[in-house]
Design a protein around this motif. Sequence first.
Motif, PDB file in Angstrom:
ATOM      1  N   ALA A 130      15.291  -0.992   4.582  1.00 27.14           N
ATOM      2  CA  ALA A 130      15.163   0.394   5.372  1.00 27.14           C
ATOM      3  C   ALA A 130      16.234   1.198   5.072  1.00 27.14           C
ATOM      4  O   ALA A 130      16.751   2.532   5.312  1.00 27.14           O
ATOM      5  CB  ALA A 130      15.186   0.433   6.365  1.00 27.14           C
ATOM      6  N   ARG A 131      17.792   0.757   5.460  1.00 26.54           N
ATOM      7  CA  ARG A 131      18.692   1.701   5.426  1.00 26.54           C
ATOM      8  C   ARG A 131      19.256   2.417   4.341  1.00 26.54           C
ATOM      9  O   ARG A 131      19.476   3.651   4.367  1.00 26.54           O
ATOM     10  CB  ARG A 131      20.070   0.532   6.128  1.00 26.54           C
ATOM     11  N   ARG A 132      18.921   1.804   3.136  1.00 27.37           N
ATOM     12  CA  ARG A 132      18.918   2.459   2.119  1.00 27.37           C
ATOM     13  C   ARG A 132      18.157   3.835   2.048  1.00 27.37           C
ATOM     14  O   ARG A 132      18.553   4.627   1.793  1.00 27.37           O
ATOM     15  CB  ARG A 132      19.453   1.766   0.850  1.00 27.37           C
ATOM     16  N   ILE A 133      17.040   3.521   2.271  1.00 29.21           N
ATOM     17  CA  ILE A 133      15.909   4.849   2.281  1.00 29.21           C
ATOM     18  C   ILE A 133      16.322   5.091   3.219  1.00 29.21           C
ATOM     19  O   ILE A 133      16.053   6.332   2.778  1.00 29.21           O
ATOM     20  CB  ILE A 133      14.515   3.912   2.973  1.00 29.21           C
ATOM     21  N   LEU A 134      16.248   5.201   4.855  1.00 31.98           N
ATOM     22  CA  LEU A 134      16.895   6.610   5.230  1.00 31.98           C
ATOM     23  C   LEU A 134      17.952   7.024   4.897  1.00 31.98           C
ATOM     24  O   LEU A 134      18.272   8.521   5.016  1.00 31.98           O
ATOM     25  CB  LEU A 134      17.294   5.966   6.755  1.00 31.98           C
ATOM     26  N   ALA A 135      19.246   6.550   4.596  1.00 28.84           N
ATOM     27  CA  ALA A 135      20.655   6.933   3.938  1.00 28.84           C
ATOM     28  C   ALA A 135      19.856   7.982   3.460  1.00 28.84           C
ATOM     29  O   ALA A 135      20.565   9.339   3.411  1.00 28.84           O
ATOM     30  CB  ALA A 135      21.572   5.872   3.481  1.00 28.84           C
ATOM     31  N   ARG A 136      19.238   7.826   2.164  1.00 32.67           N
ATOM     32  CA  ARG A 136      18.802   8.984   1.008  1.00 32.67           C
ATOM     33  C   ARG A 136      18.152  10.053   1.517  1.00 32.67           C
ATOM     34  O   ARG A 136      18.197  10.983   1.353  1.00 32.67           O
ATOM     35  CB  ARG A 136      18.043   7.718   0.122  1.00 32.67           C
ATOM     36  N   ILE A 137      17.327   9.432   2.546  1.00 34.60           N
ATOM     37  CA  ILE A 137      16.308  10.644   2.796  1.00 34.60           C
ATOM     38  C   ILE A 137      16.360  11.157   4.161  1.00 34.60           C
ATOM     39  O   ILE A 137      16.088  13.235   4.469  1.00 34.60           O
ATOM     40  CB  ILE A 137      14.467  10.605   3.030  1.00 34.60           C
ATOM     41  N   ALA A 138      17.312  10.378   4.993  1.00 35.63           N
ATOM     42  CA  ALA A 138      17.437  11.488   6.098  1.00 35.63           C
ATOM     43  C   ALA A 138      19.380  11.386   6.726  1.00 35.63           C
ATOM     44  O   ALA A 138      20.074  12.340   7.018  1.00 35.63           O
ATOM     45  CB  ALA A 138      17.406  10.203   7.252  1.00 35.63           C
ATOM     46  N   VAL A 160       1.038  -1.094  -0.123  1.00 39.73           N
ATOM     47  CA  VAL A 160      -0.090  -0.053  -0.088  1.00 39.73           C
ATOM     48  C   VAL A 160       1.019   1.392  -0.444  1.00 39.73           C
ATOM     49  O   VAL A 160       0.405   1.995  -0.189  1.00 39.73           O
ATOM     50  CB  VAL A 160      -1.308  -0.010   1.352  1.00 39.73           C
ATOM     51  N   LEU A 161       2.238   1.386   0.955  1.00 40.85           N
ATOM     52  CA  LEU A 161       2.208   2.552   0.783  1.00 40.85           C
ATOM     53  C   LEU A 161       3.684   2.709   0.223  1.00 40.85           C
ATOM     54  O   LEU A 161       3.986   3.796  -0.448  1.00 40.85           O
ATOM     55  CB  LEU A 161       2.973   2.571   2.234  1.00 40.85           C
ATOM     56  N   VAL A 162       4.542   1.795  -0.810  1.00 41.74           N
ATOM     57  CA  VAL A 162       5.162   1.838  -1.650  1.00 41.74           C
ATOM     58  C   VAL A 162       5.028   1.719  -2.983  1.00 41.74           C
ATOM     59  O   VAL A 162       5.164   2.899  -3.784  1.00 41.74           O
ATOM     60  CB  VAL A 162       6.497   0.681  -1.694  1.00 41.74           C
ATOM     61  N   VAL A 163       3.419   0.914  -3.250  1.00 45.78           N
ATOM     62  CA  VAL A 163       3.734   0.830  -4.375  1.00 45.78           C
ATOM     63  C   VAL A 163       2.577   2.344  -4.677  1.00 45.78           C
ATOM     64  O   VAL A 163       2.150   2.645  -6.091  1.00 45.78           O
ATOM     65  CB  VAL A 163       1.980  -0.676  -5.018  1.00 45.78           C
ATOM     66  N   ARG A 164       1.557   2.230  -4.076  1.00 49.52           N
ATOM     67  CA  ARG A 164       0.646   3.628  -4.524  1.00 49.52           C
ATOM     68  C   ARG A 164       1.262   5.401  -3.924  1.00 49.52           C
ATOM     69  O   ARG A 164       1.027   6.217  -4.196  1.00 49.52           O
ATOM     70  CB  ARG A 164      -0.622   3.388  -2.838  1.00 49.52           C
ATOM     71  N   ASN A 165       2.607   4.863  -2.993  1.00 48.99           N
ATOM     72  CA  ASN A 165       2.865   6.435  -3.144  1.00 48.99           C
ATOM     73  C   ASN A 165       4.845   6.311  -3.339  1.00 48.99           C
ATOM     74  O   ASN A 165       4.738   7.492  -4.040  1.00 48.99           O
ATOM     75  CB  ASN A 165       3.793   6.681  -1.464  1.00 48.99           C
ATOM     76  N   SER A 166       5.058   5.784  -3.719  1.00 48.23           N
ATOM     77  CA  SER A 166       6.361   5.717  -4.966  1.00 48.23           C
ATOM     78  C   SER A 166       7.137   6.430  -4.795  1.00 48.23           C
ATOM     79  O   SER A 166       8.722   5.212  -5.115  1.00 48.23           O
ATOM     80  CB  SER A 166       5.702   6.411  -6.618  1.00 48.23           C
ATOM     81  N   ARG A 167       7.659   7.416  -3.412  1.00 44.31           N
ATOM     82  CA  ARG A 167       8.407   7.605  -2.740  1.00 44.31           C
ATOM     83  C   ARG A 167       8.345   6.726  -1.242  1.00 44.31           C
ATOM     84  O   ARG A 167       7.750   7.349  -0.257  1.00 44.31           O
ATOM     85  CB  ARG A 167       8.302   8.788  -3.271  1.00 44.31           C
ATOM     86  N   PRO A 168       9.550   5.776  -1.533  1.00 37.28           N
ATOM     87  CA  PRO A 168       9.494   5.603  -0.117  1.00 37.28           C
ATOM     88  C   PRO A 168      10.494   6.488   0.800  1.00 37.28           C
ATOM     89  O   PRO A 168      11.092   7.348   0.319  1.00 37.28           O
ATOM     90  CB  PRO A 168      10.706   4.255   0.213  1.00 37.28           C
ATOM     91  N   ASP A 169       9.355   6.493   1.954  1.00 33.83           N
ATOM     92  CA  ASP A 169       9.833   7.641   2.912  1.00 33.83           C
ATOM     93  C   ASP A 169       9.960   6.945   4.304  1.00 33.83           C
ATOM     94  O   ASP A 169      10.299   5.758   4.788  1.00 33.83           O
ATOM     95  CB  ASP A 169       9.033   8.606   3.100  1.00 33.83           C
ATOM     96  N   ASP A 182      21.438  10.306  12.197  1.00 39.61           N
ATOM     97  CA  ASP A 182      20.052  10.240  12.619  1.00 39.61           C
ATOM     98  C   ASP A 182      19.632   9.225  13.227  1.00 39.61           C
ATOM     99  O   ASP A 182      20.214   7.768  12.844  1.00 39.61           O
ATOM    100  CB  ASP A 182      19.172  10.020  10.933  1.00 39.61           C
ATOM    101  N   LEU A 183      18.998   8.995  14.149  1.00 42.90           N
ATOM    102  CA  LEU A 183      18.644   8.165  15.152  1.00 42.90           C
ATOM    103  C   LEU A 183      17.420   7.233  14.061  1.00 42.90           C
ATOM    104  O   LEU A 183      17.792   5.843  15.231  1.00 42.90           O
ATOM    105  CB  LEU A 183      18.063   8.090  16.141  1.00 42.90           C
ATOM    106  N   GLN A 184      16.994   6.930  13.801  1.00 38.07           N
ATOM    107  CA  GLN A 184      16.350   5.377  12.537  1.00 38.07           C
ATOM    108  C   GLN A 184      16.879   5.139  12.022  1.00 38.07           C
ATOM    109  O   GLN A 184      16.776   4.066  12.339  1.00 38.07           O
ATOM    110  CB  GLN A 184      14.978   6.628  12.562  1.00 38.07           C
ATOM    111  N   PHE A 185      18.323   6.232  11.399  1.00 38.65           N
ATOM    112  CA  PHE A 185      19.057   5.135  10.587  1.00 38.65           C
ATOM    113  C   PHE A 185      19.413   4.033  11.813  1.00 38.65           C
ATOM    114  O   PHE A 185      19.957   3.131  11.332  1.00 38.65           O
ATOM    115  CB  PHE A 185      19.731   6.420   9.917  1.00 38.65           C
ATOM    116  N   ALA A 186      20.004   5.135  12.975  1.00 42.50           N
ATOM    117  CA  ALA A 186      20.990   4.516  13.415  1.00 42.50           C
ATOM    118  C   ALA A 186      20.488   3.019  14.277  1.00 42.50           C
ATOM    119  O   ALA A 186      20.640   1.435  14.261  1.00 42.50           O
ATOM    120  CB  ALA A 186      21.547   5.329  14.772  1.00 42.50           C
TER     121      ALA A 186
END
Length: 181
Positions: free
Chosen positions: A74-82, A35-44, A86-90
């Motif tokens: 998850a790591r790839r997404i967070l590296a790109r956006i944060a 739902v989140l990836v296919v419909r929103n196309s940009r992972p966040d 970043d604590l979530q990345f950590a």
Amino acid sequence: SSRTRGQLLHSLAAVLQAAGRLEEAEEALEQARVVLVVRNSRPDRTVASLLNTLGVLRYSQQRYPAAQAALAEARRILARIAGDEDLQFASVEYNLGVASFATGDYHDARRFLTHALGVRKRLLGTSHPDTAYAQLQMARILRQEGQADEARRLEKQAELVLRAHRRKNLLDLSVDASTLG
């Protein structure tokens, strides 16, 4: 909206996981991802959080390669956006370190946990429980590498922090209970 539906599925997965219904939890997480990836196309961050949860769930089932795959995404997404400070990345790196240790990949475990520990020290401080848990995991690696003295030093530091944190929580509980009448 699709975002709300994805978040609800993620929350449902947490409830199912807490109830020990792991297959159903994983199914809810996979549905949320679609739902989140296919419909929103940009992972966040929401998608990264979902993937982190999925990785932890798979780790708890001793499905380490599948856990590592979800965590790496998850790591790839967070590296790109944060970025990596970043604590979530950590948190994702911490979980990747633990999963890597479980597979015997001590090199990657050390790399991920070293970074996660450094970020937690900088952003949370040395007296935070999350920092202490990262120190305990790092001590496991050091012990595996034959560095028992350094491992003991980290374990002692972590135990002091966790003991103080538990004591504080007990005091908080007694104050809260005293307000009940």
